[in-house]
Motif scaffolding. Structure first.
Motif, short mmCIF file in Angstrom:
data_model
loop_
_atom_site.label_atom_id
_atom_site.label_comp_id
_atom_site.label_asym_id
_atom_site.label_seq_id
_atom_site.Cartn_x
_atom_site.Cartn_y
_atom_site.Cartn_z
N HIS A 65 0.84 -1.19 0.00
CA HIS A 65 0.00 0.00 0.00
C HIS A 65 0.88 1.25 0.00
CE1 HIS A 65 -3.78 -2.14 1.01
NE2 HIS A 65 -2.93 -3.00 1.55
N LEU A 66 0.53 2.20 -0.84
CA LEU A 66 1.18 3.50 -0.77
C LEU A 66 0.61 4.28 0.41
CD1 LEU A 66 1.36 4.53 -4.52
CD2 LEU A 66 3.30 4.10 -3.00
N ASP A 68 -0.39 7.63 2.58
CA ASP A 68 -0.86 9.02 2.46
C ASP A 68 -1.00 9.56 3.88
OD1 ASP A 68 -2.00 11.43 1.87
OD2 ASP A 68 -3.96 10.61 1.28
N SER A 73 -3.47 4.75 1.23
CA SER A 73 -4.01 5.72 0.28
C SER A 73 -5.05 5.12 -0.66
CB SER A 73 -2.87 6.30 -0.56
OG SER A 73 -2.31 5.28 -1.39
N GLY A 74 -5.12 3.79 -0.72
CA GLY A 74 -5.97 3.14 -1.72
C GLY A 74 -5.25 2.88 -3.02
N LYS A 75 -3.95 3.26 -3.07
CA LYS A 75 -3.10 2.98 -4.23
C LYS A 75 -1.98 2.03 -3.81
CE LYS A 75 -4.04 7.56 -6.17
NZ LYS A 75 -3.45 8.85 -6.63
N TYR A 76 -1.40 1.35 -4.78
CA TYR A 76 -0.45 0.28 -4.46
C TYR A 76 0.81 0.40 -5.31
CZ TYR A 76 -5.18 -1.14 -3.35
OH TYR A 76 -6.48 -1.13 -2.94
N ILE A 77 1.86 -0.25 -4.83
CA ILE A 77 3.12 -0.28 -5.56
C ILE A 77 3.67 -1.70 -5.49
CG2 ILE A 77 4.44 0.41 -3.50
CD1 ILE A 77 6.38 1.87 -5.36
N THR A 78 4.24 -2.17 -6.58
CA THR A 78 4.83 -3.50 -6.62
C THR A 78 6.29 -3.42 -6.21
OG1 THR A 78 3.34 -4.21 -8.39
CG2 THR A 78 5.36 -5.48 -8.09
N THR A 115 7.52 7.60 -2.78
CA THR A 115 6.43 6.62 -2.83
C THR A 115 6.49 5.77 -1.55
OG1 THR A 115 7.87 5.10 -4.09
CG2 THR A 115 6.30 6.48 -5.34
N ASN A 156 -8.63 -4.51 -3.26
CA ASN A 156 -8.27 -3.72 -2.08
C ASN A 156 -6.91 -4.10 -1.51
OD1 ASN A 156 -10.82 -2.13 -1.66
ND2 ASN A 156 -11.67 -4.20 -1.60
N ASN A 157 -6.25 -5.07 -2.15
CA ASN A 157 -4.91 -5.51 -1.74
C ASN A 157 -4.87 -5.90 -0.26
OD1 ASN A 157 -2.17 -6.11 -2.24
ND2 ASN A 157 -1.54 -4.15 -1.41
#
Length: 274
Positions: A65-66, A68, A73-78, A115, A156-157
């Motif tokens: 999870h990124l 915030d 944040s609801g965004k993700y990174i690999t 990030t 939602n990871n």
């Protein structure tokens, strides 16, 4: 977003791991974030999982999870984590299927790239003391967080939570090993999952024999590593990685006691002094 509840923190402490061999997916497993203390003020971040999840692989992928403002944040990174010998710290006993994957450099890289990732770290404070181990009841409710057969909430990871009971007493070492059994469906992919005693609304304190009404209890009691299977010939085998034979799960799991994590901590302290 409001402060995360204890249950939400349990979910965000756990991550699906995809093991790679030469860039090809070899298997999936589960890991959880843990902060080891050293002799100074700083801590050493790691992902704890089973040896067999990473053995023979040259990298693992974790989708994180990124952050915030210190919230998901609801965004993700690999995150692609290269498994060199300095990163993976195995338990010194080869019969204990446990290791730590150090991720301090990964966290520094994500910060430098603007990030930063969000996760909840578990720590030694959640591991039962010797007195607490001896005062668990013979049967306790347990909760496991992980990715059985690689299943997770991909949108939602988030991992999957499962509920069960202890199948052997936490006060004992099952069959003389530093582990216990749970009565819970445990599948490949769940390997490395943290197992908790989580009593949200109260529990009985066996030392005082009082019921702690409205008092929550959270203890990290173990790490799942295997489960017995019964083959089509009736033989019972211990399943870790997927096997090439027809076998049925027995709704049981073998769990390494979380006190073995402190063994890893001593090794990491020696390798990374303040």
């Amino acid at each position: 977003m409001n402060t995360l509840s204890i249950a939400e923190q349990m979910l965000y402490s756990t991550v699906k791991l995809t093991a790679l061999q030469g860039g090809v997916v070899a298997s999936t497993g589960t890991g959880f974030f843990f902060r080891f203390a050293n002799d100074g003020e700083r801590t050493i971040p790691a992902i704890i999982t089973n040896n067999h999840v990473v053995n023979g692989s040259d990298a693992i992928i974790a989708i994180c999870h990124l952050s915030d403002a210190n919230k998901p944040s609801g965004k993700y990174i690999t995150c692609n984590i290269i498994l060199d010998k300095d990163r993976v710290i195995p338990h010194p006993d080869p019969d204990i299927d446990l290791c730590a994957v150090l991720i301090g450099d990964l966290l520094n890289q994500t910060l430098a790239a603007n990030t930063p990732i969000f996760f909840v770290s578990l720590s030694a404070s959640l591991i039962p003391t010797e007195s607490e181990w001896q005062n668990f009841d013979a049967i306790e409710d347990v909760t496991m967080i992980g990715c059985p057969n690689g299943i997770s909430d991909e949108i939602n990871n988030l991992p999957i939570s499962r509920k069960g009971i202890t199948a052997s007493s936490l006060t004992k070492n099952y069959n003389g090993k530093r582990e216990f059994m749970v009565d819970m469906a445990c599948f490949p992919g769940s390997s490395g999952s943290p197992v908790f005693v989580y009593d949200r609304d109260g529990y009985r304190d066996r030392q005082t024999n009082n019921y702690m009404m409205g008092v929550s209890r959270l203890k990290l009691v173990g790490v799942l590593y295997a489960g017995p299977l019964i083959t089509n010939t009736g033989a019972i085998v211990l399943g870790q990685a997927p096997k090439i034979h027809v076998a049925a799960m027995m709704h049981l799991g073998n769990v390494i006691k979380s006190s073995e994590i402190t063994v890893l901590e001593e090794i990491i302290k020696a390798k990374h002094p303040n």
